[in-house]
Scaffold this motif. Structure first.
Motif, PDB file in Angstrom:
ATOM      1  N   VAL A  64       0.840  -1.195   0.000  1.00 24.55           N
ATOM      2  CA  VAL A  64       0.000   0.000   0.000  1.00 24.55           C
ATOM      3  C   VAL A  64       0.880   1.251   0.000  1.00 24.55           C
ATOM      4  N   TYR A  65       1.963   1.205   0.783  1.00 26.06           N
ATOM      5  CA  TYR A  65       2.865   2.351   0.847  1.00 26.06           C
ATOM      6  C   TYR A  65       3.536   2.605  -0.502  1.00 26.06           C
ATOM      7  N   ALA A  66       4.038   1.543  -1.148  1.00 23.83           N
ATOM      8  CA  ALA A  66       4.723   1.691  -2.436  1.00 23.83           C
ATOM      9  C   ALA A  66       3.797   2.333  -3.465  1.00 23.83           C
ATOM     10  N   LEU A  67       2.529   1.920  -3.444  1.00 23.75           N
ATOM     11  CA  LEU A  67       1.584   2.475  -4.406  1.00 23.75           C
ATOM     12  C   LEU A  67       1.251   3.926  -4.072  1.00 23.75           C
ATOM     13  N   LEU A  68       1.163   4.254  -2.792  1.00 15.98           N
ATOM     14  CA  LEU A  68       0.913   5.648  -2.398  1.00 15.98           C
ATOM     15  C   LEU A  68       2.012   6.556  -2.924  1.00 15.98           C
ATOM     16  N   ILE A  69       3.253   6.143  -2.750  1.00 16.81           N
ATOM     17  CA  ILE A  69       4.380   6.961  -3.205  1.00 16.81           C
ATOM     18  C   ILE A  69       4.363   7.100  -4.723  1.00 16.81           C
ATOM     19  N   ARG A  70       4.050   6.015  -5.417  1.00 16.64           N
ATOM     20  CA  ARG A  70       3.985   6.072  -6.881  1.00 16.64           C
ATOM     21  C   ARG A  70       2.881   7.037  -7.319  1.00 16.64           C
ATOM     22  N   ALA A  71       1.720   6.946  -6.690  1.00 15.61           N
ATOM     23  CA  ALA A  71       0.609   7.831  -7.033  1.00 15.61           C
ATOM     24  C   ALA A  71       0.948   9.280  -6.719  1.00 15.61           C
ATOM     25  N   ALA A  72       1.601   9.496  -5.570  1.00 13.11           N
ATOM     26  CA  ALA A  72       1.961  10.855  -5.158  1.00 13.11           C
ATOM     27  C   ALA A  72       2.949  11.483  -6.127  1.00 13.11           C
ATOM     28  N   ARG A  73       3.904  10.687  -6.597  1.00 16.94           N
ATOM     29  CA  ARG A  73       4.897  11.212  -7.536  1.00 16.94           C
ATOM     30  C   ARG A  73       4.255  11.532  -8.880  1.00 16.94           C
ATOM     31  N   GLU A  74       3.373  10.652  -9.326  1.00 15.97           N
ATOM     32  CA  GLU A  74       2.742  10.868 -10.630  1.00 15.97           C
ATOM     33  C   GLU A  74       1.805  12.070 -10.594  1.00 15.97           C
ATOM     34  N   LYS A  75       1.078  12.215  -9.485  1.00 15.71           N
ATOM     35  CA  LYS A  75       0.097  13.300  -9.389  1.00 15.71           C
ATOM     36  C   LYS A  75       0.658  14.539  -8.678  1.00 15.71           C
ATOM     37  N   THR A 111       4.099  14.171   0.087  1.00 16.32           N
ATOM     38  CA  THR A 111       3.908  13.103   1.070  1.00 16.32           C
ATOM     39  C   THR A 111       5.097  13.088   2.012  1.00 16.32           C
ATOM     40  N   GLU A 112       4.829  12.929   3.308  1.00 18.91           N
ATOM     41  CA  GLU A 112       5.905  12.879   4.289  1.00 18.91           C
ATOM     42  C   GLU A 112       5.711  11.674   5.207  1.00 18.91           C
ATOM     43  N   CYS A 113       6.802  10.942   5.453  1.00 19.49           N
ATOM     44  CA  CYS A 113       6.737   9.711   6.237  1.00 19.49           C
ATOM     45  C   CYS A 113       7.881   9.678   7.244  1.00 19.49           C
ATOM     46  N   SER A 114       7.751   8.776   8.209  1.00 17.74           N
ATOM     47  CA  SER A 114       8.833   8.532   9.157  1.00 17.74           C
ATOM     48  C   SER A 114       9.038   7.032   9.261  1.00 17.74           C
ATOM     49  N   GLY A 115      10.173   6.627   9.855  1.00 20.00           N
ATOM     50  CA  GLY A 115      10.485   5.210   9.953  1.00 20.00           C
ATOM     51  C   GLY A 115      11.105   4.693   8.672  1.00 20.00           C
ATOM     52  N   SER A 116      11.308   3.388   8.604  1.00 19.96           N
ATOM     53  CA  SER A 116      11.899   2.790   7.412  1.00 19.96           C
ATOM     54  C   SER A 116      11.429   1.354   7.282  1.00 19.96           C
ATOM     55  N   GLY A 117      11.686   0.781   6.096  1.00 19.57           N
ATOM     56  CA  GLY A 117      11.295  -0.607   5.853  1.00 19.57           C
ATOM     57  C   GLY A 117       9.805  -0.795   6.031  1.00 19.57           C
ATOM     58  N   GLU A 118       9.432  -1.882   6.687  1.00 24.29           N
ATOM     59  CA  GLU A 118       8.017  -2.167   6.906  1.00 24.29           C
ATOM     60  C   GLU A 118       7.444  -1.372   8.080  1.00 24.29           C
ATOM     61  N   LEU A 119       8.268  -0.567   8.722  1.00 23.03           N
ATOM     62  CA  LEU A 119       7.819   0.213   9.876  1.00 23.03           C
ATOM     63  C   LEU A 119       7.549   1.666   9.510  1.00 23.03           C
ATOM     64  N   ILE A 120       7.376   1.934   8.218  1.00 23.46           N
ATOM     65  CA  ILE A 120       7.135   3.303   7.763  1.00 23.46           C
ATOM     66  C   ILE A 120       5.747   3.768   8.203  1.00 23.46           C
ATOM     67  N   TYR A 121       5.690   5.028   8.604  1.00 20.98           N
ATOM     68  CA  TYR A 121       4.439   5.639   9.061  1.00 20.98           C
ATOM     69  C   TYR A 121       4.201   6.906   8.242  1.00 20.98           C
ATOM     70  N   VAL A 122       3.016   7.038   7.664  1.00 22.14           N
ATOM     71  CA  VAL A 122       2.677   8.207   6.846  1.00 22.14           C
ATOM     72  C   VAL A 122       2.142   9.301   7.762  1.00 22.14           C
ATOM     73  N   SER A 123       2.898  10.384   7.893  1.00 22.91           N
ATOM     74  CA  SER A 123       2.516  11.458   8.812  1.00 22.91           C
ATOM     75  C   SER A 123       1.851  12.633   8.111  1.00 22.91           C
ATOM     76  N   GLY A 124       2.083  12.789   6.797  1.00 26.15           N
ATOM     77  CA  GLY A 124       1.486  13.920   6.101  1.00 26.15           C
ATOM     78  C   GLY A 124       1.255  13.649   4.630  1.00 26.15           C
ATOM     79  N   ILE A 125       0.136  14.105   4.118  1.00 29.61           N
ATOM     80  CA  ILE A 125      -0.175  14.032   2.690  1.00 29.61           C
ATOM     81  C   ILE A 125      -0.747  15.382   2.281  1.00 29.61           C
ATOM     82  N   ALA A 126      -0.266  15.910   1.169  1.00 26.18           N
ATOM     83  CA  ALA A 126      -0.744  17.198   0.640  1.00 26.18           C
ATOM     84  C   ALA A 126      -0.627  18.308   1.679  1.00 26.18           C
ATOM     85  N   ASN A 127       0.465  18.255   2.471  1.00 29.17           N
ATOM     86  CA  ASN A 127       0.733  19.260   3.507  1.00 29.17           C
ATOM     87  C   ASN A 127      -0.325  19.289   4.614  1.00 29.17           C
TER      88      ASN A 127
END
Length: 529
Positions: free
Chosen positions: A446-457, A461-477
């Protein structure tokens, strides 16, 4: 006879060699109090091998320090409870540096970091401030982890008040949940762990007993547990940690043995051939499952996971990032950041401009128009370079195009819950991204697709953590906590709230993913019970 003997010896040798390449464990996932040390050692060796570390100290200095503030905390907490003198200084310094660069705003994440430092033997004014500033600001989990801190003597005067807050959230069925009126196994077990040190109090003891009855009733026939309708090792791990915090024998207590199967045995059923763990059968390795099983194994050996053996004595000064620091990092993560190659080309244009002017001087052409022409030409070239994004077709699609797609997934991003707010970032209809189909590759999360969609559109997007522990903290500011202590981003797949992180959930053809900004921890979002 000799030939048969040779065959037997060769067969035994083959078995030994194969065992050294895979998991040596506990036949048929059998585990007892006597074999906990074996399990713990194997889990530790797996982690060291995965991290490419020769020893626990080199693991801490390497991978765990690199991911300080991004998920290493679970391992630091577990290692601190193993009864050995490990050197956590590299991790502590790395976390100190991260906080100084970009302050950790997520309340529970900040509590977890403060707790990891405490169990690693450190004390700090930052840790004390965390206990005061974050308690209850992010729902039940910020109460649970705040109570863990207070159980370790951090702002102990707030302990009784915090216990009462947690008791006040107990549901009619005897458990606790993030939202809704039906208890969740994981949250219930976590609440028990936080309340366990205060069980001498009659009210707390009564609440814990009700919760234990619920957990016993929720246990499956194979000894395991489900969360959000999915059997998984993390739920079993949390129950193990809860029982250990109460000094209940996971291997002997009849309340938690079903058809002769114990909770630890059910947890081990998710172990893969190489020693890793999966969240769900057939889904492959999962980082969250891995660290929670590791923590549970430590609890089986050491007891309560979140209680330090002794008071912290090592002073560490931690300064939170200033607003200037945050703004600088925000600029670097936004769309305005200039690629290095543009800076080099821009410098080259200015250099050529200077050379051209020197040539004009050498030729004694001192007319103002000559130099003006040079300046105009340089300005046009620099404008084209920095303000016009010229890419070939291949370059334009290289960041979003999917090779060998295996299907399509529909994605939408909504902030309808705050559509009435007067902010330029918020569309009138609350839809940042209307339902849009994207191709997916094998193994896309789900995260990989979010980043792909965000880049295309071109959606920030802002996230914290890494690997499978990534947390999405902000979208569209639009960030967590912008609209209250319980506000933030959640995701659903096919209308349900998955029990795993967005970087762990692997997508399938036809899935529908919705990213939703909520102001109440998702109470309006339907969750699978």
């Amino acid at each position: 006879m000799k030939r048969n003997l040779k065959r037997i010896i060769m067969l035994l040798l083959a078995v030994v060699l194969c065992g050294s390449c895979t998991v040596s464990v506990l036949a048929e996932d059998k585990i007892s109090a006597e074999t906990v040390d074996v399990l713990l050692d194997e889990l530790l060796q797996y982690e060291l091998k995965t991290a490419g570390a020769e020893s626990v100290d080199s693991w801490i200095e390497g991978k765990l320090a690199e991911n300080a503030g991004g998920g290493s905390e679970w391992y630091i907490i577990a290692l601190s409870r193993m009864g050995k003198e490990y050197d956590f200084s590299a991790y502590a310094e790395a976390l100190k540096s991260k906080i100084a660069q970009k302050d950790i705003s997520n309340a529970v994440e900040r509590q977890r970091c403060a707790l990891a430092l405490t169990l690693a033997g450190y004390c700090s004014e930052y840790i004390e401030q965390t206990a005061v500033e974050t308690t209850g600001t992010q729902g039940i989990m910020s109460i649970v982890f705040a109570l863990h801190m207070m159980n370790n003597g951090i702002r102990e005067e707030l302990q009784t008040e915090t216990q009462q807050k947690l008791l006040g959230l107990q549901l009619a069925d005897g458990g606790w949940a993030l939202r809704g009126e039906t208890a969740d196994v994981d949250i219930t077990a976590m609440a028990i762990q936080a309340l366990a040190p205060g069980r001498d109090d009659a009210e707390i003891s009564s609440a814990i007993e009700k919760a234990l009855v619920l957990l016993s009733e929720r246990q499956l026939d194979n000894g395991g547990f489900t969360s959000y309708g999915v059997e998984n090792p993390e739920s079993a791990a949390q129950v193990i940690m809860a029982l250990c915090a109460l000094e209940i024998d996971c291997f002997q207590d009849e309340r938690f043995i079903k058809n002769g199967k114990t909770v630890p045995e059910a947890m081990l059923e998710f172990r893969l051939d190489d020693g890793g763990f999966e969240h769900e059968h057939g889904k492959g390795k999962n980082a969250i499952a891995q660290y929670q099983v590791f923590c549970a194994a430590v609890s089986l050996k050491a007891g309560a996971l979140y209680l330090a053996e002794s008071a912290p004595v090592k002073e560490i000064t931690i300064e939170k990032a200033t607003e200037t620091d945050k703004e600088e990092i925000s600029k670097q993560t936004g769309t305005s950041f200039l690629p290095a190659y543009k800076l080099w080309i821009g410098g080259g244009i200015l250099l050529l401009c200077g050379v051209w002017c020197l040539v004009l001087l050498a030729k004694k052409k001192r007319g103002f128009k000559n130099y003006l022409t040079v300046l105009i030409a340089a300005a046009i070239l620099l404008g084209v370079l920095f303000f016009v994004d010229i890419k070939s077709t291949g370059e334009f699609y290289s960041s979003t195009a999917v090779e060998n797609p295996v299907g399509t997934v529909t994605v939408s991003i909504s902030c309808e819950s705050i559509a009435d707010e007067n902010r330029k970032e918020i569309p009138e209809n609350g839809m940042i991204l209307d339902k849009t189909e994207f191709e997916i590759a094998e193994g896309d999360s789900v995260y990989a697709l979010l980043i792909r969609a965000a880049r295309e559109k071109k959606i920030h997007t802002e996230c914290s953590g890494s690997g499978e522990l990534i947390y999405v903290s902000g979208i569209a500011n639009i960030y967590e906590f912008d609209y209250g202590d319980l506000s933030g981003w959640l995701y659903t797949v096919n209308g349900e709230s998955p029990s795993e992180g967005c970087a762990s959930y692997i997508l399938s053809d036809g899935d529908v993913v919705e990213w939703i900004y909520t102001v109440d921890m998702g109470k309006g979002i339907r969750a699978q019970e």
